[in-house]
Design a protein around this motif. Structure first.
Motif, PDB file in Angstrom:
ATOM      1  N   ARG A 103       8.034 -18.599 -45.368  1.00  0.00           N
ATOM      2  CA  ARG A 103       8.767 -18.180 -46.560  1.00  0.00           C
ATOM      3  C   ARG A 103       9.248 -16.757 -46.339  1.00  0.00           C
ATOM      4  O   ARG A 103       8.455 -15.874 -45.982  1.00  0.00           O
ATOM      5  N   THR A 156      13.486 -12.040 -49.147  1.00  0.00           N
ATOM      6  CA  THR A 156      14.157 -12.850 -50.177  1.00  0.00           C
ATOM      7  C   THR A 156      13.263 -12.984 -51.404  1.00  0.00           C
ATOM      8  O   THR A 156      13.733 -12.862 -52.549  1.00  0.00           O
ATOM      9  N   ARG A 214      13.894 -11.622 -55.320  1.00  0.00           N
ATOM     10  CA  ARG A 214      13.927 -12.530 -56.473  1.00  0.00           C
ATOM     11  C   ARG A 214      12.777 -12.288 -57.446  1.00  0.00           C
ATOM     12  O   ARG A 214      12.942 -12.441 -58.658  1.00  0.00           O
ATOM     13  N   ILE A 259      10.607 -22.309 -49.751  1.00  0.00           N
ATOM     14  CA  ILE A 259      11.904 -21.757 -49.364  1.00  0.00           C
ATOM     15  C   ILE A 259      11.770 -21.175 -47.953  1.00  0.00           C
ATOM     16  O   ILE A 259      10.716 -20.690 -47.564  1.00  0.00           O
ATOM     17  N   SER A 260      12.828 -21.245 -47.174  1.00  0.00           N
ATOM     18  CA  SER A 260      12.741 -20.707 -45.813  1.00  0.00           C
ATOM     19  C   SER A 260      14.054 -20.033 -45.430  1.00  0.00           C
ATOM     20  O   SER A 260      14.258 -18.859 -45.741  1.00  0.00           O
ATOM     21  N   ASP A 303      18.122 -19.137 -45.454  1.00  0.00           N
ATOM     22  CA  ASP A 303      19.167 -18.963 -46.461  1.00  0.00           C
ATOM     23  C   ASP A 303      20.154 -20.130 -46.364  1.00  0.00           C
ATOM     24  O   ASP A 303      20.803 -20.335 -45.337  1.00  0.00           O
ATOM     25  N   GLU A 304      20.237 -20.919 -47.430  1.00  0.00           N
ATOM     26  CA  GLU A 304      21.098 -22.108 -47.417  1.00  0.00           C
ATOM     27  C   GLU A 304      22.518 -21.809 -47.872  1.00  0.00           C
ATOM     28  O   GLU A 304      23.377 -22.706 -47.848  1.00  0.00           O
TER      29      GLU A 304
END
Length: 590
Positions: free
Chosen positions: A89, A93, A97, A109-110, A112-113
């Protein structure tokens, strides 16, 4: 499938019921917060889960949701320069957040999509692709080009191709039709279970040096590309500092640094220092080829256990592109302590010092993932594993050090007395060894004009002899020794201070090319051999040991620039002239 329910909670270990349909190593979401966990055992209706987040607030009878997949990492552009926790993770980021404290239940989450990457595709419709083949490239940093590969297990004819352009990682770049007619969509990333080694075409012989620029490693205890290394040492002996030096200066293409259970302040130093450092091999920022995984001692224990596997899976992924990767695990003792804690909560029968009986196989399984290989795509790549070990009180007989020693080929024993006397790197030359010397002989022969392995053996023997002589000196003093043995003491002091000791804060000495290292050792050898000639002619040791000349040899590491090896000719001429004059003078007397 029945919905599983929480039966009991014990720290990171959760027992659930209605879990007979679940699989071992399956990733699950635990409780209302959907905490990430992994099934580690199933007995009848009951399943045991280790949870990778804080379990405070979990209640009995909350749901346990199956994901149908093992604990995996997402492998694709965006990993280089990033800082992850133990289950991939991204910490920066999460901070952006959620602030400075990581909340529970934020999900897995890993990468950045949303970020767009500049993709250049090199295949066309109708091409036949095999697993592991590279079909596109992405300039991930100024140093590293990310090579997009066909996932393992997928081969066939390309039936659809995206055009070159800017895409996020979810874009389908290829569609491949396999031999039985199935269509496989290939994206910019792959998912891979962290506990399963990635496949290779074949394992190749280990025969190349991992150049670190540190003399005690490159000459005396070399680390090979694709090899395994342990750096054991007690508190304050310089394990982390030694790994930092290797990470900064080794000639691996990519560095993965795992802060596994270390104290927060040590990991903070890494996070602060690495972004400021310039890579001497490329002249660019060191972070442009580095991935950091931070799972400090105050972060969840189970995630600490997973961090080692997360890091080595990333390393194998870049190896499959044809890169040489060096992975630093700091420290595997903290990882083993996580195993011990989880094993204790599972009420398993403990082995030596409370560690689980399967500790040796887990350590072996980790180090076996090192290697120099031919990839599925036909390139050559390697993963070099360098693990620090933190035995309590510097006791190398404890289980983690002893079992690590069984499975590694380089053992770099750090010494408390050397560290406290400010001799760095504090590698004890009497207790350390490298098993790669015979395998690297051709490498040394091809790169250097001379036989470095023979010189290495000569001076290791001399250092062992000096250790025995020092025991006599401590009892009766140096004056009782014959002059040839006193010369050994003097030359060993030159070796230790002028060669083995290295100053990380000196611009010239912090990184030394292999060619200069060899010239330094040859110069010391010349000094020794000329001294032996003078001894045979009964020249007093007080004259042979000329303080000005010895001082120049010791300080050559600072005084001779790394790219100006011609200066060694002048220094050796000065040595020859001094001793030739002595030999001539005393030879005439004879």
């Amino acid at each position: 499938m029945q919905t599983a329910k929480i039966k009991s909670v014990d720290g990171p270990v959760v027992v659930g019921r209605n879990m007979s349909d679940y699989k071992i190593r399956e990733m699950v979401l635990v409780g209302e917060q959907k905490l990430i966990g992994e099934v580690i055992s199933i007995e009848g209706d009951l399943g045991t889960i280790q949870v990778y987040e804080e379990t405070e607030g979990l209640k009995r009878e909350e749901d346990i949701i199956s994901t149908g997949a093992p604990l995996s990492v997402k492998l694709g552009p965006g990993m280089i320069t990033n800082i992850f926790d133990g289950i991939q993770r991204p910490l920066e980021t999460i901070k952006a957040r959620h602030g400075s404290f990581m909340p529970e239940g934020i999900g897995l989450i890993s990468l950045d999509e949303e970020k767009l990457w500049d993709v250049k595709i090199s295949v066309h419709v109708g091409d036949y692709l095999k697993q592991g083949e590279i079909f596109a490239t992405v300039p991930e940093t100024d140093i590293i080009t990310h090579k997009i590969m066909v996932p393992p297990g997928v081969s066939g004819e390309v039936v659809e191709v995206a055009e070159d352009g800017k895409y996020n990682i979810e874009k389908v770049l290829l569609k491949i039709k396999d031999e039985i007619g199935n269509i496989h969509e290939v994206k910019m990333y792959q998912n891979w279970p962290v506990r399963i080694p990635r496949p290779v075409s074949e394992r190749l012989p280990i025969e190349k040096l991992l150049v670190t620029g540190q003399r005690v490693f490159d000459v005396f205890f070399p680390i090979a590309k694709g090899g395994t290394t342990a750096i054991p040492g007690g508190f304050g002996t310089g394990k982390t500092m030694t790994q930092h030096q290797i990470a900064k200066y080794c000639d691996a293409d990519i560095i993965i640094y795992i802060g596994c259970g270390e104290r927060g302040n040590e990991m903070t130093e890494v996070l602060e220092d690495f972004p400021k450092l310039i890579d001497p091999n490329t002249g660019r920022a060191l972070m442009d080829r580095t991935i950091l995984i931070a799972n400090t001692s105050n972060m969840p224990v189970a995630a600490r256990e997973a961090s080692i596997y997360t890091g080595v899976t990333m390393a194998e992924y870049f190896r499959d592109m044809g890169y040489h990767v060096a992975l630093m695990g700091d420290s595997t003792s903290r990882w083993a302590e996580a195993l011990r804690e989880i094993s204790g909560r599972l009420e398993e029968m403990p082995a030596e010092e409370g560690y689980p009986a399967y500790l040796p196989s887990r350590i072996a399984g980790f180090y076996e993932r090192a290697g120099y290989v031919k990839t599925l795509g036909g390139d050559e790549g390697s993963v070099t594993l360098i693990g620090a070990v933190s035995p309590a009180g510097g006791d190398f007989s404890e289980p983690v050090t002893e079992n690590t020693k069984r499975f590694v080929n380089v053992f770099l024993a750090l010494d408390k007395e050397l560290a406290y006397s400010r001799h760095y790197p504090a590698i004890n030359w009497l207790n350390s060894y490298s098993g790669y010397i015979p395998l690297l002989k051709n490498y040394y022969d091809n790169r250097l004009d001379g036989d470095l392995p023979d010189l290495r053996i000569k001076y290791l023997d001399l250092l062992h002899k000096e250790s025995k002589l020092n025991e006599i000196v401590m009892l009766v003093g140096e004056d009782v020794l014959p002059d040839d043995e006193r010369l050994v003491l003097e030359i060993c002091r030159v070796i230790k201070v002028g060669f083995l000791q290295q100053n990380a804060f000196n611009e010239i000495d912090t990184f030394v090319p292999l060619e200069k290292q060899f010239e330094m050792l040859k110069t010391i050898d010349n000094l020794y051999e000329k001294g032996k000639e003078a001894i045979k002619l009964k020249v007093p040791i007080s004259i042979i040991r000329n303080s000005e000349l010895y001082g120049k040899v010791i300080n050559m590491k600072y005084d001779i620039e790394n790219d100006n090896l011609k200066e060694f000719v002048s220094l050796n001429n000065e040595i020859n002239d001094f001793y030739d004059e002595l030999i001539s003078k005393y030879g005439d007397v004879e």
